[in-house]
Design a protein around this motif. Structure first.
Motif, short mmCIF file in Angstrom:
data_model
loop_
_atom_site.label_atom_id
_atom_site.label_comp_id
_atom_site.label_asym_id
_atom_site.label_seq_id
_atom_site.Cartn_x
_atom_site.Cartn_y
_atom_site.Cartn_z
N ARG A 37 46.51 45.14 95.39
CA ARG A 37 46.97 44.28 96.48
C ARG A 37 47.27 45.14 97.71
N TYR A 89 55.15 44.63 96.87
CA TYR A 89 54.44 45.87 96.53
C TYR A 89 55.19 46.79 95.57
N SER A 145 40.91 43.07 98.25
CA SER A 145 41.97 42.19 97.75
C SER A 145 42.82 41.69 98.91
N ASP A 146 43.65 40.68 98.62
CA ASP A 146 44.54 40.17 99.67
C ASP A 146 45.49 41.26 100.15
N ARG A 147 45.86 41.18 101.42
CA ARG A 147 46.65 42.24 102.05
C ARG A 147 47.92 41.66 102.70
N ILE A 156 42.60 39.29 93.82
CA ILE A 156 42.41 40.69 93.48
C ILE A 156 40.93 40.93 93.18
N LEU A 193 47.75 35.86 94.68
CA LEU A 193 46.93 36.80 95.45
C LEU A 193 45.56 36.96 94.82
N ASP A 229 49.42 43.01 88.06
CA ASP A 229 48.07 42.70 88.51
C ASP A 229 47.04 43.33 87.58
#
Length: 256
Positions: free
Chosen positions: A58, A72, A63-65, A11, A9, A80
């Motif tokens: 995240r 999560y 940031s990527d979603r 960030i 991902l 992260d």
């Protein structure tokens, strides 16, 4: 806004100022800018001689979603934050988290105490252990076709906030499913780093800070006068207490 990749991902993050580093982890449906820049925290910290590091968790901000709830858990988001410190070459930092960010901060301090010189848990009390009772209502509110369909006050509050910040509501709903994972009481008792628990006097979501502070081996409690969960974030009493707390614990932190 710079970014780095961890666990597949992207960030996003920002770094401001010079001095002992303070990593700031924002709350649910917010972002580094909304939680820390717009409220004056970054300015407060840099003027006091600290380096302020913000990130977009995240699922949030730039940031990527992802829409997968399995991505999560607070342990993953704590990793992260740790990866960002590694990316920046920072050995140890003070960590300030608010609400969901405080939960992430607690997991980071528990699993990696050697990297956290001190922790400030804002907007978080015994719901760190008990979980968030309104979580399912918030998820329903984020997925509701229209704001007018919502009557639950907390669900309305977070839906309005998510719309205001231009968030990906499906990513937030996925985040809410798993990011509220409780921490075991026994694990809270094993967080050895100095910790300040700061909660607004009128914060019905978090409750009072005293019980959580009492469980932490080096815990201190701060009640922020006349503030609820949303309005405590940038409060001047909170900032002053945080600066005093940091001054006691960050003097020996290596400057990055």
């Amino acid at each position: 806004m710079p970014s780095f990749t961890t666990s597949g991902l992207s960030i996003a993050y920002e770094v401001a100022g010079q001095g002992p580093p303070v990593l700031l982890i924002h709350g649910f449906a917010s972002s580094g800018k909304v939680n820390w820049v717009d409220t004056g925290w970054v300015e407060t910290l840099t003027e006091a001689g600290y380096q302020a590091i913000t990130l977009d968790n995240r699922g949030h901000g730039r940031s990527d979603r992802p829409h997968d709830p399995e991505l999560y858990y607070p342990t993953q988001m704590a990793e992260d934050a740790l990866a960002l410190l590694d990316h920046l070459g920072i050995e140890k930092a003070a960590v300030l988290g608010y609400s969901m960010g405080a939960r992430i901060c607690a997991f980071l301090a528990f699993h990696h105490p050697e990297r956290v010189v001190a922790a400030i848990l804002g907007g978080m009390a015994m719901n760190l252990i008990n979980g968030l009772s309104d979580g399912n209502d918030i998820i329903a509110g984020l997925r509701a076709p229209d704001l007018s369909d919502l009557t639950h006050p907390t669900a309305r509050q977070f839906r309005i906030f998510a719309d205001h910040t231009g968030s990906d509501r499906e990513a937030l709903a996925a985040c809410m499913e798993t990011s509220r994972q409780p921490m075991a009481r026994a694990d809270v008792r094993r967080i050895e780093v100095p910790a300040l628990v700061a909660v607004g006097e009128e914060d019905e979501m978090a409750g009072g800070p005293e019980a959580l502070a009492a469980l932490l081996p080096q815990g201190e409690a701060l009640v922020i006068p006349r503030r609820d969960h949303m309005r405590a974030t940038g409060d001047k009493v909170f900032k002053a207490a945080a600066l005093e707390f940091l001054s006691k614990h960050c003097s020996s932190v290596p400057i990055s």
